[in-house]
Write a protein that holds these residues in place. Sequence first.
Motif, PDB file in Angstrom:
ATOM      1  N   GLN A  48       0.878  -1.032  -0.317  1.00 20.78           N
ATOM      2  CA  GLN A  48       0.056   0.005  -0.147  1.00 20.78           C
ATOM      3  C   GLN A  48       1.001   0.998  -0.186  1.00 20.78           C
ATOM      4  O   GLN A  48       0.104   2.346  -0.161  1.00 20.78           O
ATOM      5  CB  GLN A  48      -1.439  -0.121   1.209  1.00 20.78           C
ATOM      6  CG  GLN A  48      -2.001  -1.035   1.104  1.00 20.78           C
ATOM      7  CD  GLN A  48      -3.252  -0.594   1.328  1.00 20.78           C
ATOM      8  OE1 GLN A  48      -3.743   0.418   1.882  1.00 20.78           O
ATOM      9  NE2 GLN A  48      -4.443  -2.039   2.343  1.00 20.78           N
ATOM     10  N   SER A  51       1.825   1.155  -3.201  1.00 20.27           N
ATOM     11  CA  SER A  51       0.801   1.884  -4.289  1.00 20.27           C
ATOM     12  C   SER A  51       0.321   3.352  -4.258  1.00 20.27           C
ATOM     13  O   SER A  51      -0.119   4.142  -5.113  1.00 20.27           O
ATOM     14  CB  SER A  51      -0.369   0.740  -4.407  1.00 20.27           C
ATOM     15  OG  SER A  51      -1.207   1.718  -3.105  1.00 20.27           O
ATOM     16  N   ASP A  53      -1.049   4.035  -1.668  1.00 19.57           N
ATOM     17  CA  ASP A  53      -2.606   4.433  -0.536  1.00 19.57           C
ATOM     18  C   ASP A  53      -2.635   4.367   0.948  1.00 19.57           C
ATOM     19  O   ASP A  53      -3.094   5.206   1.771  1.00 19.57           O
ATOM     20  CB  ASP A  53      -2.875   3.022  -1.058  1.00 19.57           C
ATOM     21  CG  ASP A  53      -3.931   2.434  -1.986  1.00 19.57           C
ATOM     22  OD1 ASP A  53      -4.099   3.825  -2.386  1.00 19.57           O
ATOM     23  OD2 ASP A  53      -3.686   1.940  -2.655  1.00 19.57           O
ATOM     24  N   THR A  62      -5.024   4.833   7.185  1.00 21.76           N
ATOM     25  CA  THR A  62      -5.176   4.050   6.319  1.00 21.76           C
ATOM     26  C   THR A  62      -5.604   2.817   7.558  1.00 21.76           C
ATOM     27  O   THR A  62      -5.396   1.971   8.166  1.00 21.76           O
ATOM     28  CB  THR A  62      -4.456   3.292   5.217  1.00 21.76           C
ATOM     29  OG1 THR A  62      -3.656   4.521   5.153  1.00 21.76           O
ATOM     30  CG2 THR A  62      -5.055   2.377   4.715  1.00 21.76           C
TER      31      THR A  62
END
Length: 495
Positions: A48, A51, A53, A62
């Motif tokens: 993540q 990416s 995110d 998150t």
Amino acid sequence: MTLQFSLASAAPETAETPCVVVGVYENGLLTSAAARVDSAAGGAIKRQVESGDISGKAGSTTVLFAPEGMHAKRVLVVGLGSQKSFDAARFQKVCMEATRALTRLPIDSAVSFLADVEVPGRDSAWRLRTAALAADHAAYRYTATFKPREKSSQPELTSITFASDEQARTGLDQAIAIAEGVRFARELANLPPNICNPAYIADQAVQFAESNEKVSCTVLDHEEMDQLGFGSLLAVGRGSANHPKLIALEYIGGASDEKPYALVGKGITFDTGGISLKPGPGMEEMKFDMGGAAGVLGAFIAAVKMGLKINLVCVVPAVENMPDGNSYRPSDVLTSLSGITIEVLNTDAEGRLILCDALTYTAQTFQPKAMIDAATLTGACVIALGKHASGLMSKHDDLAAELLSAGETTLDRAWRLPLWDDYQTQLDSGFADIANIGGKNAGAITAGCFLSRFTEGQRWAHLDIAGTAWDEGRKGLATGRPVPLLAQWLIDRAG
């Protein structure tokens, strides 16, 4: 919402909990706890991060749901920002944001590994205490029943377990006690003024004393104060149907013959400005004008709950300032408890008029080692320092240094303003010993100079918390400051 805190030795990958909380720096650098989660979950965090995110930006959050390889049902990943610039204030911020994120999840508990994140110059006890206090502050909800709240069908966060070493236990114990004091101060200040009047504050103090064997409480009513000569304090309350109260709490935690420390808090339960009426817009915030009283009461509660080995008194002059046919007027001359006469130039400069008599009473009655007053005293202090720092004034450099240090430790910071005699001439009066205002220049300082006239021979400091006691706006809440600062100062005195 009252959070329950506990300390446990746990591994993030095996903790049986609805949610594990770990931190990640910018540029994908993982803390040790985050690295263990990532390893157990087959690289779920790093994927993540790659990416985009998970940014690692300070305070970002998150949630990873049901990651494989983990016993926890969720992992909350909290951004820590740049590791190079990570400091105490950033640590406090990310702990608050983590808790806000937790309160939005349908969970009743979590295990946090944030207290293990290294903070330059701070030990594990400080990290644990700061993490717990930040969490409690973020989870606070105004609990009075005036605004009905539908009961949620989902679980709500009630407890956080911190994974830290046993050496940090002292920090957690202190946090639990200070959090109780902060919550008390916030709840008291947030109440509407038709509930929180002088008699209500007195009742709260009496109830606390009755539930703690080392605490006693004395309440003087307006008739008793009149007999004693509280001419300045009583003048402020003359226009209100709610009579003033002078509340004195005593805690004996040290030797019975040892002189106490003293906290004095401005308790104007609502301030219309009196005959010098305030403008209508924003006047609803004047229920917070007893923030000094709430703060010293909260600090007193924290000290008692910690069982500090000191003697402590907490004195609150509780008064409502209202316009009425019996109200005091501009140009009135008042005789204070000290005998000093005061020319009233503005009835909206009332906080110093109740504090001067309370300070005199405290010095005469208790002969304290040191005396600190806290007051939402001047708009001038808000202009000077904004909402971040409380104004600190004292003629005692060592006492000022102690309070500044306590503020830095707790991140409940203060900034020292001068209390030079040069400013005293602004308070000259042709009709009394002193005027109650000193003109538009240096308003916060001349207010401190006014109080200094009533603390001669005392080791005394003044905290102007007008900018820090509550958040602005229609939905702004009391902050509970300066409870952390004062509690730390008392911890340091207990040694």
